[in-house]
Design a protein around this motif. Structure first.
Motif, PDB file in Angstrom:
ATOM      1  N   GLY A 169       0.840  -1.196   0.000  1.00 28.07           N
ATOM      2  CA  GLY A 169       0.000   0.000   0.000  1.00 28.07           C
ATOM      3  C   GLY A 169       0.868   1.237   0.000  1.00 28.07           C
ATOM      4  N   ALA A 170       1.821   1.262  -0.933  1.00 21.94           N
ATOM      5  CA  ALA A 170       2.888   2.273  -0.883  1.00 21.94           C
ATOM      6  C   ALA A 170       2.515   3.607  -1.499  1.00 21.94           C
ATOM      7  CB  ALA A 170       4.135   1.722  -1.587  1.00 21.94           C
ATOM      8  N   SER A 171       1.377   3.705  -2.174  1.00 18.18           N
ATOM      9  CA  SER A 171       1.067   4.953  -2.876  1.00 18.18           C
ATOM     10  C   SER A 171       0.074   5.833  -2.135  1.00 18.18           C
ATOM     11  CB  SER A 171       0.522   4.651  -4.278  1.00 18.18           C
ATOM     12  OG  SER A 171      -0.682   3.891  -4.191  1.00 18.18           O
ATOM     13  N   SER A 176       3.082   6.469   1.122  1.00 17.85           N
ATOM     14  CA  SER A 176       4.031   7.338   0.424  1.00 17.85           C
ATOM     15  C   SER A 176       5.067   7.909   1.392  1.00 17.85           C
ATOM     16  CB  SER A 176       3.283   8.472  -0.295  1.00 17.85           C
ATOM     17  OG  SER A 176       2.542   9.265   0.621  1.00 17.85           O
ATOM     18  N   PHE A 177       4.649   8.192   2.632  1.00 21.02           N
ATOM     19  CA  PHE A 177       5.616   8.634   3.635  1.00 21.02           C
ATOM     20  C   PHE A 177       6.506   7.474   4.081  1.00 21.02           C
ATOM     21  CE2 PHE A 177       2.610  12.202   4.338  1.00 21.02           C
ATOM     22  CZ  PHE A 177       3.507  13.240   4.163  1.00 21.02           C
ATOM     23  N   VAL A 192       4.604  -2.045  -2.885  1.00 24.54           N
ATOM     24  CA  VAL A 192       3.480  -2.708  -3.535  1.00 24.54           C
ATOM     25  C   VAL A 192       2.369  -1.694  -3.751  1.00 24.54           C
ATOM     26  CG1 VAL A 192       1.797  -4.581  -3.404  1.00 24.54           C
ATOM     27  CG2 VAL A 192       4.068  -4.869  -2.375  1.00 24.54           C
ATOM     28  N   CYS A 193       1.906  -1.579  -5.007  1.00 21.52           N
ATOM     29  CA  CYS A 193       0.842  -0.627  -5.326  1.00 21.52           C
ATOM     30  C   CYS A 193       0.187  -1.066  -6.628  1.00 21.52           C
ATOM     31  CB  CYS A 193       1.404   0.786  -5.449  1.00 21.52           C
ATOM     32  SG  CYS A 193       2.588   1.018  -6.791  1.00 21.52           S
ATOM     33  N   VAL A 209       9.326  -2.005  -7.339  1.00 20.02           N
ATOM     34  CA  VAL A 209       7.887  -1.794  -7.215  1.00 20.02           C
ATOM     35  C   VAL A 209       7.147  -3.000  -7.768  1.00 20.02           C
ATOM     36  CG1 VAL A 209       5.935  -0.301  -7.756  1.00 20.02           C
ATOM     37  CG2 VAL A 209       8.210   0.698  -7.448  1.00 20.02           C
ATOM     38  N   ILE A 210       6.181  -3.489  -7.018  1.00 15.27           N
ATOM     39  CA  ILE A 210       5.357  -4.629  -7.417  1.00 15.27           C
ATOM     40  C   ILE A 210       3.939  -4.155  -7.690  1.00 15.27           C
ATOM     41  CG2 ILE A 210       4.326  -6.811  -6.642  1.00 15.27           C
ATOM     42  CD1 ILE A 210       6.782  -7.240  -4.890  1.00 15.27           C
ATOM     43  N   ASP A 211       3.406  -4.507  -8.870  1.00 10.43           N
ATOM     44  CA  ASP A 211       1.998  -4.290  -9.179  1.00 10.43           C
ATOM     45  C   ASP A 211       1.227  -5.455  -8.553  1.00 10.43           C
ATOM     46  OD1 ASP A 211      -0.545  -4.099 -10.220  1.00 10.43           O
ATOM     47  OD2 ASP A 211       0.065  -4.242 -12.315  1.00 10.43           O
TER      48      ASP A 211
END
Length: 335
Positions: A169-171, A176-177, A192-193, A209-211
């Motif tokens: 839930g990186a976005s 993001s922080f 992961v986003c 980055v993983i979709d």
């Protein structure tokens, strides 16, 4: 100093429900401050998933509220009044913080708030001077989300330089922080986003980055020192396979397992199992927010603002946050 009318514009709710329970009014009472508090003229406030859960009544057993209620935990603005015991802040200071409108700290970590308004009150120990390189809109996007990420990574996970972390839930606001703070700590970051946010997350410094629609990170052979499940859609059990021998799984949502784990961990350690489960329950802290502010001023961390709404469109802002998939934060422009 406060002058003129004793009322203010604000968004209030008189009961739980859908976003349409949020009512824009022009005659809400202005907050008063105790000896250890300050009153802030609000320039901007952000909308957090916590606000939406409070509004819907999802947290009514955990966070008891009195109506009419003004939501909002994040604020950026200008000090207009200080209590008799307050030191280090004066009228005119530009500040930002995660509000706590209680004169005493709340036992559950979350406190009375109220930044969806022209004025808000908070204890002085929650305050931090606004970074000069941020606008008020940008600064309002920082406190709750950045404090959540900082407390998760520093206080709970004890993330260190050279360690490997996966952020699920990186976005979003917290995610993001988390990516940026983890990089500032010297960690190798796997994020992961969704596919549409890959470029954004790469720009925040993620090493990989993983979709999530293409790859299930729980099925990979890679291992991590920390898994930070920001969106809390995977369990500790599911993530154990990708945790290193002494790995830490951190989630933002308190569950029965997260409360029970500290009780069973001593027994698990007897069998050589060092992996652990932690959850973060964010608390306001001006001192800790100042650490984030220094990272912002150094250019190592920046807020990501997805959208900005005027105060009288708070209901639409809630709808946007609840629709999911947003990159970064949603902010209300108040002044």
């Amino acid at each position: 100093m406060l002058t003129g009318s004793h009322t203010m514009k604000a968004v209030v709710m008189r009961g739980y429900g859908a976003p349409n329970v949020l009512e824009y009014v022009q005659d809400a009472p202005r907050p008063q401050c105790a000896a250890n508090q300050v009153v802030i003229a609000v320039e901007a406030a952000s909308v957090n998933p916590l606000d939406c859960k409070t509004r819907s009544g999802e947290l009514r057993l955990m966070l008891r509220r009195r109506f009419p209620l003004v939501l909002g935990n994040d604020v950026s603005g200008r000090v207009v009044k200080v209590g008799a015991d307050v030191e280090g802040f004066a009228p005119g200071d530009e500040v930002f913080c995660m509000l706590d409108a209680n004169a005493r700290r709340a036992c559950n970590g979350f406190a009375m708030s109220g930044s969806y308004a022209e004025y808000a009150v908070t204890r002085a120990d929650t305050l931090c001077r606004k970074p000069q390189n941020l606008s008020h809109v940008e600064a309002a996007a920082v406190p709750l989300a950045a404090l959540t990420a900082h407390q998760a990574l520093v206080d709970r996970a004890k993330l260190r330089e050279g360690q490997r972390i996966l952020i699920n839930g990186a976005s979003g606001g917290v995610g993001s922080f988390a990516v940026q703070i983890a990089k500032a700590l010297g960690a190798h970051v796997t994020a992961v986003c969704s596919a549409r946010n890959v470029e954004l997350v790469e720009g925040l410094g993620a090493d990989r980055v993983i979709d999530y629609r293409e790859t299930d990170f729980c099925e990979e052979s890679r291992q991590y020192d920390v898994v930070y499940d920001v969106v809390s859609n995977r369990s500790f059990g599911e993530c154990c396979g990708v945790l290193g021998p002494a790995g830490v799984y951190v989630q933002n949502v308190a569950t029965l397992s997260s409360f029970a784990f500290p009780l069973v961990r001593p027994a698990a350690k007897l069998f050589g199992r060092e992996k652990r489960l932690e959850h973060v329950w964010v608390t306001p802290s001006g001192e800790e927010l100042a650490k984030v502010a220094r990272l912002i001023e150094a250019g190592a961390v920046r807020p990501v603002v997805e959208s900005v709404y005027p105060l009288d469109r708070a209901a639409q802002a809630h709808e946007a946050v609840e629709s999911g998939g947003a990159a970064g934060k949603t902010v209300l422009r108040v002044a």
